[in-house]
Design a protein around this motif. Structure first.
Motif, short mmCIF file in Angstrom:
data_model
loop_
_atom_site.label_atom_id
_atom_site.label_comp_id
_atom_site.label_asym_id
_atom_site.label_seq_id
_atom_site.Cartn_x
_atom_site.Cartn_y
_atom_site.Cartn_z
N THR A 77 0.69 -1.06 -0.05
CA THR A 77 -0.07 0.06 0.02
C THR A 77 0.96 1.22 0.03
O THR A 77 0.27 2.31 -0.23
CB THR A 77 -0.92 -0.03 1.16
OG1 THR A 77 -0.24 -0.11 2.50
CG2 THR A 77 -2.02 -0.95 1.06
N TRP A 98 6.54 4.31 8.25
CA TRP A 98 5.36 3.78 7.83
C TRP A 98 4.92 2.45 8.26
O TRP A 98 3.79 2.28 8.87
CB TRP A 98 5.48 3.33 6.01
CG TRP A 98 4.30 3.18 5.27
CD1 TRP A 98 3.46 1.80 5.47
CD2 TRP A 98 3.68 3.81 4.37
NE1 TRP A 98 2.16 1.89 4.67
CE2 TRP A 98 2.60 3.21 3.83
CE3 TRP A 98 3.85 5.03 3.87
CZ2 TRP A 98 1.75 3.54 2.79
CZ3 TRP A 98 3.13 5.48 2.73
CH2 TRP A 98 2.16 4.93 2.25
N SER A 102 1.59 2.33 10.96
CA SER A 102 0.53 1.56 10.31
C SER A 102 -0.41 0.86 11.38
O SER A 102 0.07 0.47 12.49
CB SER A 102 0.85 0.47 9.36
OG SER A 102 1.74 -0.37 9.97
N ASP A 106 -4.66 -1.34 8.28
CA ASP A 106 -3.67 -0.89 7.26
C ASP A 106 -2.76 -2.32 6.85
O ASP A 106 -2.63 -2.38 5.72
CB ASP A 106 -2.64 0.02 7.71
CG ASP A 106 -3.49 1.41 7.93
OD1 ASP A 106 -4.18 1.83 6.86
OD2 ASP A 106 -3.17 2.07 9.04
N GLU A 107 -2.53 -2.79 7.92
CA GLU A 107 -1.92 -4.14 7.61
C GLU A 107 -2.51 -5.14 6.93
O GLU A 107 -2.05 -6.13 6.24
CB GLU A 107 -1.33 -4.59 9.04
CG GLU A 107 -0.08 -5.34 8.69
CD GLU A 107 0.94 -5.66 9.97
OE1 GLU A 107 1.92 -4.62 10.13
OE2 GLU A 107 0.83 -6.24 10.98
N GLU A 442 -10.01 -0.85 -0.15
CA GLU A 442 -9.42 -0.83 1.00
C GLU A 442 -7.73 -0.29 0.98
O GLU A 442 -7.44 0.36 1.99
CB GLU A 442 -9.45 -2.23 1.92
CG GLU A 442 -10.83 -2.49 2.40
CD GLU A 442 -11.16 -3.61 2.92
OE1 GLU A 442 -9.92 -4.67 3.09
OE2 GLU A 442 -12.05 -4.21 3.43
N SER A 446 -6.14 2.95 2.60
CA SER A 446 -5.00 2.66 3.52
C SER A 446 -3.80 3.82 3.10
O SER A 446 -3.30 4.41 3.66
CB SER A 446 -4.60 1.37 3.72
OG SER A 446 -3.31 1.29 4.50
N HIS A 447 -3.69 3.56 1.81
CA HIS A 447 -2.61 4.38 1.27
C HIS A 447 -2.68 5.87 1.63
O HIS A 447 -1.79 6.85 2.14
CB HIS A 447 -2.60 4.34 -0.27
CG HIS A 447 -1.70 5.15 -0.90
ND1 HIS A 447 -0.22 4.78 -1.10
CD2 HIS A 447 -1.63 6.39 -1.59
CE1 HIS A 447 0.45 5.74 -1.82
NE2 HIS A 447 -0.57 6.74 -1.93
N ARG A 449 -4.37 7.23 3.98
CA ARG A 449 -4.52 7.46 5.52
C ARG A 449 -2.95 7.71 5.99
O ARG A 449 -2.60 8.51 6.77
CB ARG A 449 -5.16 6.26 6.22
CG ARG A 449 -6.52 6.19 6.39
CD ARG A 449 -7.06 5.28 7.48
NE ARG A 449 -6.91 3.83 7.31
CZ ARG A 449 -7.34 3.03 6.46
NH1 ARG A 449 -8.43 3.40 6.11
NH2 ARG A 449 -6.62 1.80 6.65
N MET A 450 -2.18 6.69 5.44
CA MET A 450 -0.78 6.66 5.80
C MET A 450 -0.17 7.92 5.38
O MET A 450 0.74 8.45 6.23
CB MET A 450 -0.19 5.21 5.15
CG MET A 450 -0.73 4.04 5.86
SD MET A 450 -0.24 4.09 7.70
CE MET A 450 1.55 4.18 7.79
#
Length: 471
Positions: A77, A98, A102, A106-107, A442, A446-447, A449-450
């Motif tokens: 991601t 990162w 996470s 995310d994971e 998803e 996640s990308h 958000r990170m």
């Protein structure tokens, strides 16, 4: 003659068995029951011998054992988040941040995306590199997809961090913490039903672990019939630092302390001197070759790496995709082609062939994960982890040498159907057990958000040109 019942029968394929004789069956078939291979042979014989609930027509395409990716970091991601001109140390610090920031969602998203990509490229089994903080969630996600894999404990290390390296707050470099987590994922191997996702022992490596931690890890692996894997000897800088700290080259030190053996799987192994190569080969360790990462990150030691020499003298060698920012794709076939071309660029044109690539991707991978008796070839009794290739592409013609066609010409583009444990998990460009669109959504969420957590911006937006920096 009464036909024997089986769950599935694959027919009309060019079957590359990868057995000890490396048999290829131009009109081959495979009988499957209970997730394992029952029989492999000429189609006419198996059609007469077995009655199948499901018959899968390979349509004349190549059929081979699933590939095994023996060193992967589940963080794709992060793909595209960093400039491709970023200095390696800076890049690794961003990736450490990162990892640090996470969360479970995310994971899980990264694991799902990684495993989808691997299945699409003909990989049926992976060995995770010990960089999952939420191993249970990752294992659950991988199992949902139907892929086979090995997961270890997160970030086991205990030596002080080097100057300039980002110190992860959620993975302290501490002996007590590491010993407390050590072997925790082996719980997966005690289930009554054979699990798709198993546990292994992982130490991060690259000079981050004391002898006390390594010896404890080797003891746990030995006692549980598991493999122990770690990063080792990527380039001159870490190999030199090991030698300065230990008073001798790392592999020589490990030999002195009982830290070599057939259950040791070392990732990278680019920087070995002749003595180290000899000791590694004699011990039968696995050297995991990550050719694209070595090239992409400019590992100078890789120019003179000894993977083929190790293989000739008794060590096992396998292939791996490593991480998204360095390995480019989670695609073992691509890694193998790059390895082959790299040897030829060095003048080693007669030393590595298309069949060698298949051996490293299958038989070598099975040994690397400690499952040579169950994976890596299409033989009775082994798990039915099988890839069926399509011939419906221009690269697949003219039909002359399917092995060369697979490695040199078609690559992952020809992957048509993927079977793991006897179950069809990929077909017609889509996973069969999960909703791909949901997984992709998803991963995108996640990308973003990170990027926000790391105070970074998307590198490409409609209203502005591509950025050359991190923000």
């Amino acid at each position: 003659m009464e036909q024997l019942p089986v769950d599935s029968l694959i027919r009309n394929g060019f079957v590359i068995t990868m057995d000890t004789g490396r048999r290829c069956l131009p009109n081959g078939a495979i009988a499957i029951s209970g997730g394992r291979i029952v029989d492999v042979g000429p189609e006419a014989e198996l059609l007469a011998r077995y009655r199948a609930d499901q018959v899968i027509d390979a349509k004349g395409g190549t059929v081979h054992p699933g590939f095994i990716d023996t060193h992967v970091h589940f963080m794709n991601t992060a793909r595209g988040a960093l400039p491709d001109t970023l200095e390696t140390g800076t890049m690794m610090n961003v990736l450490r941040r990162w990892w640090d920031l996470s969360d479970l969602a995310d994971e899980r998203a990264a694991t799902m995306l990684n495993c989808l990509e691997m299945l699409s490229n003909g990989t049926t089994c992976f060995l995770e590199a010990g960089t999952l903080k939420y191993a249970d969630a990752a294992a659950e996600a991988a199992a949902e997809l139907g892929i086979r894999g090995f997961i270890g404990d997160p970030f086991l290390w205990d030596l002080p961090i080097s100057d300039g390296v980002y110190d992860m707050s959620r993975a302290a470099r501490d002996l007590d913490r590491s010993l407390g987590l050590l072997g925790g994922q082996l719980k997966r191997n005690t289930a009554e039903k054979e699990p798709l996702i198993r546990g292994c022992v992982v130490v991060f490596g690259l000079g981050s672990a004391s002898d006390e931690l390594l010896l404890a890890a080797k003891s746990v692996a030995d006692a549980n019939g598991a493999i122990l894997t770690m990063h080792q000897s990527f380039d001159h800088h870490d190999a030199g630092a090991d030698a300065a700290r230990l008073g001798k080259r790392a592999i020589c030190h490990y030999a002195d302390h009982g830290l070599l053996g057939e259950n040791m799987t070392f990732s990278h192994m680019n920087d070995l001197d002749p003595d180290e190569a000899k000791l590694a080969a004699e011990a039968g360790v696995t050297a995991v070759w990550c050719p694209v990462t070595s090239m992409n990150l400019g590992a100078q030691a890789a120019k003179h790496a000894r993977h083929l020499e190790l293989r000739r003298h008794g060590a096992n060698v396998s292939l791996a995709s490593d991480g998204v920012a360095s390995g480019c794709r989670y695609d073992v076939g691509f890694q193998g082609l790059v390895a082959l071309l790299g040897t030829r660029a060095k003048g080693d044109g007669q030393q590595m062939t298309a069949m060698d690539v298949l051996e490293l991707a299958t038989i070598g991978g099975a040994k690397a994960v400690g499952m040579a008796a169950d994976l890596g070839s299409l033989e009775p009794g082994k798990y039915a982890d099988i890839v069926i290739r399509s011939t419906d592409l221009p690269e697949a013609h003219p039909w002359s040498d399917p092995v060369q066609s697979l490695v040199y010409n078609c690559g992952s583009k020809s992957v048509d159907r993927v079977i793991v444990n006897g179950v069809l998990v990929w077909a017609d460009g889509h996973p069969q057990l999960v909703d791909a669109a949901k997984a992709y959504d998803e991963a995108r969420r996640s990308h973003l958000r990170m990027l926000e957590r790391l105070d970074m911006k998307p590198r490409w937006q409609p209203d502005r040109p591509q950025s050359n920096g991190l923000t």
